[in-house]
Motif scaffolding. Structure first.
Motif, PDB file in Angstrom:
ATOM      1  N   VAL A  14      13.110   6.788  -0.447  1.00 33.82           N
ATOM      2  CA  VAL A  14      13.655   5.343  -0.692  1.00 33.82           C
ATOM      3  C   VAL A  14      13.286   4.139  -0.223  1.00 33.82           C
ATOM      4  O   VAL A  14      13.535   3.267  -1.448  1.00 33.82           O
ATOM      5  CB  VAL A  14      15.166   5.164   0.449  1.00 33.82           C
ATOM      6  CG1 VAL A  14      15.393   4.126   0.482  1.00 33.82           C
ATOM      7  CG2 VAL A  14      15.176   6.432   1.309  1.00 33.82           C
ATOM      8  N   THR A  15      12.110   3.509   0.630  1.00 35.45           N
ATOM      9  CA  THR A  15      11.522   2.219  -0.471  1.00 35.45           C
ATOM     10  C   THR A  15      10.410   2.805  -1.217  1.00 35.45           C
ATOM     11  O   THR A  15      10.249   1.278  -1.775  1.00 35.45           O
ATOM     12  CB  THR A  15       9.873   2.623   1.229  1.00 35.45           C
ATOM     13  OG1 THR A  15      10.362   3.003   2.275  1.00 35.45           O
ATOM     14  CG2 THR A  15       8.894   1.502   1.031  1.00 35.45           C
ATOM     15  N   GLN A  16       9.923   4.034  -1.811  1.00 37.51           N
ATOM     16  CA  GLN A  16       9.429   3.927  -3.348  1.00 37.51           C
ATOM     17  C   GLN A  16      10.238   3.672  -4.251  1.00 37.51           C
ATOM     18  O   GLN A  16       9.961   3.055  -5.293  1.00 37.51           O
ATOM     19  CB  GLN A  16       8.718   5.424  -3.156  1.00 37.51           C
ATOM     20  CG  GLN A  16       7.319   5.144  -2.532  1.00 37.51           C
ATOM     21  CD  GLN A  16       6.499   4.304  -3.181  1.00 37.51           C
ATOM     22  OE1 GLN A  16       6.160   3.839  -4.165  1.00 37.51           O
ATOM     23  NE2 GLN A  16       5.522   3.944  -1.949  1.00 37.51           N
ATOM     24  N   ALA A  17      11.959   4.358  -4.140  1.00 39.81           N
ATOM     25  CA  ALA A  17      12.272   3.428  -4.268  1.00 39.81           C
ATOM     26  C   ALA A  17      12.778   2.241  -5.356  1.00 39.81           C
ATOM     27  O   ALA A  17      13.672   1.710  -6.195  1.00 39.81           O
ATOM     28  CB  ALA A  17      13.903   4.718  -4.577  1.00 39.81           C
ATOM     29  N   LEU A  18      13.044   1.224  -3.640  1.00 35.60           N
ATOM     30  CA  LEU A  18      13.041  -0.474  -3.774  1.00 35.60           C
ATOM     31  C   LEU A  18      12.120  -0.439  -3.934  1.00 35.60           C
ATOM     32  O   LEU A  18      12.420  -1.560  -5.755  1.00 35.60           O
ATOM     33  CB  LEU A  18      12.787  -0.499  -2.592  1.00 35.60           C
ATOM     34  CG  LEU A  18      13.564  -1.530  -1.906  1.00 35.60           C
ATOM     35  CD1 LEU A  18      15.138  -2.402  -2.340  1.00 35.60           C
ATOM     36  CD2 LEU A  18      13.600  -2.055  -0.306  1.00 35.60           C
TER      37      LEU A  18
END
Length: 70
Positions: A14-18
């Motif tokens: 999720v952090t990488q997608a953000l």
């Protein structure tokens, strides 16, 4: 007044997608996070059915929509 918000235990995916979304929009991950929250939670008031009908374009006549025509 602005408020700080801390979100813990975020999945790394999720952090990488953000971060990818932020880069695509030319802003920081923090700014992207703010925009996502704003878009999800601060929505315009719902319009009434009467308002929706009033905004419909005036096209055709009643005869154009008569399903009993042969």
């Amino acid at each position: 007044m602005a408020t700080n918000l801390v979100v813990r235990n975020i999945d790394p995916a999720v952090t990488q997608a953000l971060k990818r979304a932020a880069a695509a929009h030319g802003r920081s991950a923090e700014a992207e996070h703010r925009e996502i929250l704003r878009a999800a939670l601060v929505r315009p008031l719902r319009r009434t059915f009467k308002e929706v009908l009033a905004d419909m374009p005036d096209v055709g006549t009643d005869e154009d929509f008569d399903s009993r025509r042969a």
